[in-house]
Motif scaffolding. Structure first.
Motif: not given
Length: 461
Positions: A60, A62-63, A83, A86, A105, A147
């Motif tokens: 992942n 991520r945000d 979002q 990935t 994921e 991220g």
């Protein structure tokens, strides 16, 4: 009519600054198209091929900002950044040609589908031993984590506009900034092999022009045009991730984590180009200011200019001046400065004499990491006459204070050009042999010159 022509030209110039956006306004529906290819994507695809592709897993990306889109009319539940980072990272890994990305994921979906395949085969094929088993899943030698860690809005805003007699134009801009981190982790040891930090600015612009004019009695002409252009946040995130993948590859080559197929020569060339770009980027500040490392701690300066007397005579003429100075850094922005000068003070036929001055003071550089920097100086010194005089009991030596401002531009590490102006206060009213009023005589020096930097490098001090 001249006014209308000038106004029209002003509006035309404003629009022409971004005529590409203005002339490509959408007028019809568009067909689907492949995603945009940026310069970062092209550079990523041009990397040399690896000796062997590295199997990586991305669970992942991520945000991590937790930030929502700013709104002027109320709260919004739309996130500020994508979002789906990935998916962007997996695509960048594929474009590079250096990695074999495996599905992690949504690993639960993959494992569930494999279980369905096994149970279906067992149920309908009766446990036939000749039926081939499902091949094993690939496992990752390296995990990619990280991220989107920051999304800063309005780090810079501004604009420009003018309006005259109902005709005007204006422009506004806003700059945001997105920041990501990408790290590579060894699955065998858990060691973090590399950690890359990338930021990307996001630009929004607005331009408009308007005309509001009475062309005759009860006849009003009103016209307005303009456009806004917003850089897509998704494309900014995509470019930042692609830049991070490129940095991960090159820094991995530098540390011998992986190698290109073309050998050592290709490695060194790639590393040299990357380091050159990175050094340039590291010397660039937040607002795209280019930082310059001053390598030398002392300088000798020579300048030519003029002196302007302000004393008891109304007729004051600009006269020649020569200055030689030496400065040595005390602190990062502060230097001790010594200077000697020869100059003439001239009030026409009433007074004209040559003087020599010796000054000591402090020089403060306002922007020590920029090539172009203003500076301020202040100090004290002595002044003496060089011309012979017939005035009995005339005072020939004077104590003075001085202060001034200047600007310097470094052409090279050891060579700069400068321009300056100083105000000198002599604490005496006898400089021109005339005592009149309560104000002491003073004069101004103006000049342009060069600084020759010398001595040991600051890095070696």
């Amino acid at each position: 009519m001249n006014l209308y022509k000038l106004s029209f030209m002003a509006v035309l110039v404003c629009l022409s600054t971004s005529c590409g956006s203005y002339l490509s306004q959408p007028v019809d529906f568009e067909a689907p198209r492949a995603g945009e290819i940026s310069e970062t994507t092209k550079r990523l695809r041009k990397l040399p091929a690896p000796e062997e592709k590295v199997v990586v897993g991305v669970y992942n990306f991520r945000d991590l900002t937790g930030q929502y889109k700013p709104s002027d009319v109320g709260s919004t539940f739309s996130t500020a950044v994508t979002q789906g980072a990935t998916s962007i990272l997996v695509k960048a890994l594929e474009d590079s040609g250096w990695f074999t990305a495996i599905e992690r994921e949504n690993i639960g979906n993959l494992l569930n589908e494999r279980n369905i395949i096994r149970s279906t085969r067992q149920e309908y094929q009766g446990g036939n031993s000749n039926e081939p088993q499902l091949p094993p899943l690939l496992y990752a030698g390296i995990l990619l984590e990280g991220g989107i860690v920051s999304y800063d809005t309005n780090i810079m805003t501004g604009g420009l506009g003018a309006r005259y007699l109902g005709v005007g134009a204006s422009t506004q801009y806003r700059q945001d900034r997105v920041t990501i981190y990408l790290r590579a982790i060894s699955t065998s040891s858990g060691k973090i092999l590399k950690n890359v930090y990338i930021s990307k600015t996001i630009l929004s612009q607005a331009l408009d022009a308007s005309l509001f004019k009475y062309v005759s009695f009860q006849r009003l002409l009103e016209a307005e045009t303009g456009f806004t252009r917003n850089e897509p946040v998704q494309i900014a995130v995509k470019e930042a991730i692609e830049k991070a993948v490129e940095g991960l590859i090159v820094e991995g080559i530098e540390d011998k984590i992986w190698l290109p197929k073309e050998g050592e020569a290709a490695s060194q060339k790639l590393i040299a180009e990357y380091r050159s770009d990175k050094d340039e980027e590291e010397l660039t500040g937040l607002y795209n200011r280019k930082y310059f490392e001053r390598k030398y701690s002392s300088a000798i300066g020579v300048s030519l200019g003029g002196s302007l007397l302000s004393a008891d005579f109304s007729d004051n003429n600009l006269a020649p001046q020569l200055t030689i100075d030496y400065k040595n850094d005390i602190y990062r922005s502060l230097a001790l400065q010594l200077s000697g000068s020869v100059f003439e003070l001239n009030s026409g036929e009433a007074f004209a004499e040559t003087f020599a001055g010796l000054d000591a003071g402090l020089n403060y550089t306002l922007l020590p990491n920029d090539r172009l920097t203003p500076y301020a100086q202040a100090g004290a010194g002595f002044l003496t006459r060089l011309s012979e005089t017939d005035v009995p009991d005339a005072k020939n030596n004077f104590f003075k204070f001085q202060y001034g401002l200047g600007m310097e531009y470094l052409i090279k590490d050891n060579l700069g050009i400068k321009a300056f102006g100083t105000h000198n206060i002599t604490l005496s009213d006898e400089l021109d042999y005339t005592i009149n009023g309560t104000r002491d005589d003073h004069y101004f020096n103006f000049g342009i010159g060069v600084n020759f930097y010398l001595g040991g490098s600051k890095n070696n001090n």
